[in-house]
Scaffold this active site. Structure first.
Site, mmCIF file in Angstrom:
data_model
loop_
_atom_site.group_PDB
_atom_site.id
_atom_site.type_symbol
_atom_site.label_atom_id
_atom_site.label_comp_id
_atom_site.label_asym_id
_atom_site.label_seq_id
_atom_site.Cartn_x
_atom_site.Cartn_y
_atom_site.Cartn_z
ATOM 1 N N ASP A 206 10.425 18.244 31.254
ATOM 2 C CA ASP A 206 11.213 17.067 30.666
ATOM 3 C C ASP A 206 12.410 17.420 29.928
ATOM 4 O O ASP A 206 12.183 17.957 28.823
ATOM 5 C CB ASP A 206 10.246 16.352 29.900
ATOM 6 C CG ASP A 206 10.743 14.831 29.241
ATOM 7 O OD1 ASP A 206 11.815 14.673 29.432
ATOM 8 O OD2 ASP A 206 10.228 14.048 28.714
ATOM 9 N N SER B 101 7.409 7.573 26.881
ATOM 10 C CA SER B 101 8.707 7.384 26.780
ATOM 11 C C SER B 101 8.957 6.241 25.751
ATOM 12 O O SER B 101 8.643 6.448 24.626
ATOM 13 C CB SER B 101 9.329 7.022 27.994
ATOM 14 O OG SER B 101 10.877 7.070 28.081
ATOM 15 N N HIS C 248 10.502 14.091 33.076
ATOM 16 C CA HIS C 248 10.096 13.111 32.229
ATOM 17 C C HIS C 248 9.082 12.066 32.784
ATOM 18 O O HIS C 248 8.506 11.589 32.034
ATOM 19 C CB HIS C 248 11.471 12.396 31.669
ATOM 20 C CG HIS C 248 11.288 11.129 30.871
ATOM 21 N ND1 HIS C 248 10.520 11.408 29.562
ATOM 22 C CD2 HIS C 248 11.408 9.970 30.705
ATOM 23 C CE1 HIS C 248 10.552 10.376 28.794
ATOM 24 N NE2 HIS C 248 11.092 9.535 29.669
#
Lengths: 396, 210
Positions: free
Chosen positions: A336, A162, A369
């Site tokens: 995701d 991320s 995610h």
């Protein structure tokens, strides 16, 4: 604020309990931010695991995401387990018997590194919302200062998911000779408008919090009870999970029942407690986050995420990739939807266009995610990362 | 008990050693090689060890991709039926498609892409023109199976059945040129073969854009 060095370097057997991990601190005069503003003095909180080799060539830097901190592995003095303990440790994906692992709290954070809760030397009070605007590149520059401070010329690897993946990419682009390899997990070279929108709603929840004004003007004595941050976290959590995971984990189950097992509070208007399990889960996550995180850090870090855009800086993503010398590994998760596979493919294709050494693995985890933090994903992720790190030492 | 999952290559690895040997012999040492449908990276590992190539694999199956990474083989998760978007023109000296052509939904699209991305392409495929298959087809009236086409029609990754002659015609039709042809008969490679369309079990061709 220099803490005594941890006994890691004298540690002999990894099987022995090394005791709780302790944060260490590095102090610097300051840094000139991308905006031109000078920020100083600067403290960086970090933890290390494993032993630095005599050649200082086995260092792996782990880069945390939005809500993470320097405590990536092991158990700290408060008994908290590190956020990526499933990946970092003896015999794990990032094997501390082989590698010296560094994880620092990012610039703008609230877990020991200089950020909005830190004292502004000019006023003697916390920066709060007067903290200067920072970028992903600023965070990376601070990490590079720390690496230099530790006497490491070149990292074996930088790895992050991320926001941490954005940093790993930025490392590869701007510090090509300082890293041998990079692992980018569930990340992007630029966040989607959808992602920016969610971050904006999160920040708005904080701004709209009527109970508080700007914390820089606020009485420090008052404990933080801002619900805005909790709401921001709830919104975030929804985006980190997949629909499939929510269905499997919570379904439509009700959390509240009375002693006879009947539904409780159904239809009672004005009641603020969640009734469904998903609601109480978000409530729990939001409240816990509110207690451990700083709302102004949340604002400043999400802004840095939103503004990260290699394409606009270099005009063209392939141009950004031209200088990269590191072996690259990109991982994306099919479930995701916040940082979808297409974003990883965009980075991969830009790297390919300039013939860089890039591998790309699309993983079918259902957890959204957050897959890279989920326990059930660790065996496969660990194999991939262990294999990749080992391959970096080999020729080609 | 019929499994709907089709992950096994049509020919077990040990049976295709001879095919790998042919491909490895064709490749100039130290070149860049892209292996489409690379499986768990067996061929690329041999190419790295024996020919010092800079290899990259493309594979869809997650477990196989993970095994490539574990072996230190560069790999990209991609569905070959989506083409090779993003691979620059002539970015590899060789593009290999071994035992996969007959499994693609759109072979023409991918082979055109191979000719674009690689200076030379090497394609190995099972020959459906082999006399035993033809004879069995004639005798039984049913779609035959063999060591090269081991699965029954209703549960197979080999969705196309093509002959050496089919392949030759196809290459010239898409504007390519066959530079070398090597055949496998009884697990041995043959650089010259009389009636290859009837006798070869496998065809292995090096092609390039004209």
């Amino acid at each position: 604020m220099d803490m005594p060095t941890t006994p890691l370097e004298t540690e002999v057997e990894s099987q022995q309990d090394p005791g709780p991990v302790r944060a260490q601190y590095a102090d610097f005069d300051g840094i000139t931010l991308e905006s031109g503003v000078f920020l100083g003095p600067l403290t960086v909180a970090y933890e290390t695991y494993g032993t630095l080799s005599p050649n200082r060539d086995n260092a792996v830097m782990v880069l945390h995401a939005l809500s993470g901190d320097a405590h990536a592995a092991g158990i700290d003095e408060q008994g908290r387990v590190g956020w990526w303990d499933g990946m970092i440790g003896p015999g794990k994906g990032i094997d501390t018997d082989r590698y010296f692992v560094i994880c620092s709290n990012c610039l703008g954070g609230c877990k020991g590194t200089t950020g909005p809760p830190s004292t502004n030397p000019a006023t003697g009070r916390p920066y709060g919302r007067s903290f200067p605007i920072i970028t992903i590149a600023d965070m990376v520059d601070v990490q590079a200062m720390l690496v230099e401070h530790l006497g490491i010329r070149q990292l074996h690897n930088v790895i992050g998911g991320s926001m941490g993946g954005m940093q790993a990419l930025d490392w590869a682009v701007r510090y090509p000779d300082r890293i041998k390899s990079a692992v980018l997990i569930a990340t992007t070279a630029r966040l989607s408008p959808q992602g920016i929108a969610f971050n904006w709603v999160g920040r708005n929840a904080i701004y709209c919090d009527s109970a508080r004004g700007s914390s820089s003007e606020h009485d420090q004595a008052q404990p933080k009870t801002a619900r805005g941050l909790a709401v921001a976290r709830m919104i975030g959590h929804i985006t980190y999970l997949s629909e499939e995971t929510m269905e499997a984990k919570f379904g439509r189950k009700l959390a509240l029942r009375d002693l006879n097992g009947y539904r409780y509070s159904l239809g009672e208007n004005g009641k603020t407690e969640g009734e469904f399990e998903i609601e109480s889960y978000l409530e729990y996550q939001g409240t816990a986050f509110m207690r451990r995180f700083d709302e102004d850090s949340y604002i400043i870090i999400t802004k840095a995420i939103d503004h990260f855009d290699l394409e606009s800086i270099y005009g063209d993503l392939t141009r950004a990739m031209e200088n990269i010398a590191a072996k690259m590994l990109i991982l994306s998760f099919s479930s995701d939807w916040l940082y979808p596979k297409t974003m990883s493919l965009t980075i991969m294709r830009a790297l390919q266009a300039v013939k860089k050494d890039v591998s790309f693995v699309s993983l079918d985890f259902p957890y959204g995610h957050d897959s890279f933090l989920v326990k059930d994903a660790m065996p496969v992720l660990g194999r991939i990362i262990r294999g990749f790190l080992n391959g970096v030492s080999a020729t080609r | 008990m019929v499994s709907a999952r089709l992950v096994e290559a049509p020919t077990p690895f040990h049976q295709f050693q001879v095919g790998f040997n042919i491909i490895i012999d064709l490749i100039t040492p130290g070149t860049r090689v892209l292996d489409l449908g690379c499986g768990s990276g067996t061929l690329l590992q041999r190419l790295r060890d024996e020919k010092d190539v800079e290899g990259c694999g493309v594979e869809l199956d997650q477990e196989k991709v993970v095994r490539c990474i574990e072996r230190g083989i560069r790999v990209i998760s991609l569905d070959l039926d989506e083409g090779l978007e993003g691979f620059p023109d002539l970015s590899y000296e060789y593009v290999i498609l071994s035992r996969t052509l007959q499994q693609l939904m759109f072979p023409e699209r991918l082979v055109r892409e191979m000719l674009r991305v690689g200076s030379k392409s090497i394609i190995a495929f099972p020959n459906y023109g082999h006399w035993k298959l033809t004879l069995r087809h004639l005798a039984t009236g049913r779609t035959p199976t063999s060591s090269t086409y081991p699965h029954p029609w209703y549960n197979t990754p080999d969705i196309h059945r093509l002959t050496i002659k089919d392949f030759r015609g196809f290459v010239s039709q898409i504007g390519g040129k066959i530079e070398k042809e090597i055949f496998i008969v009884d697990n041995a490679s043959r650089h010259r073969l009389l009636w290859p369309n009837r006798r070869a079990e496998w065809g292995c061709c090096q092609i390039s854009a004209v």
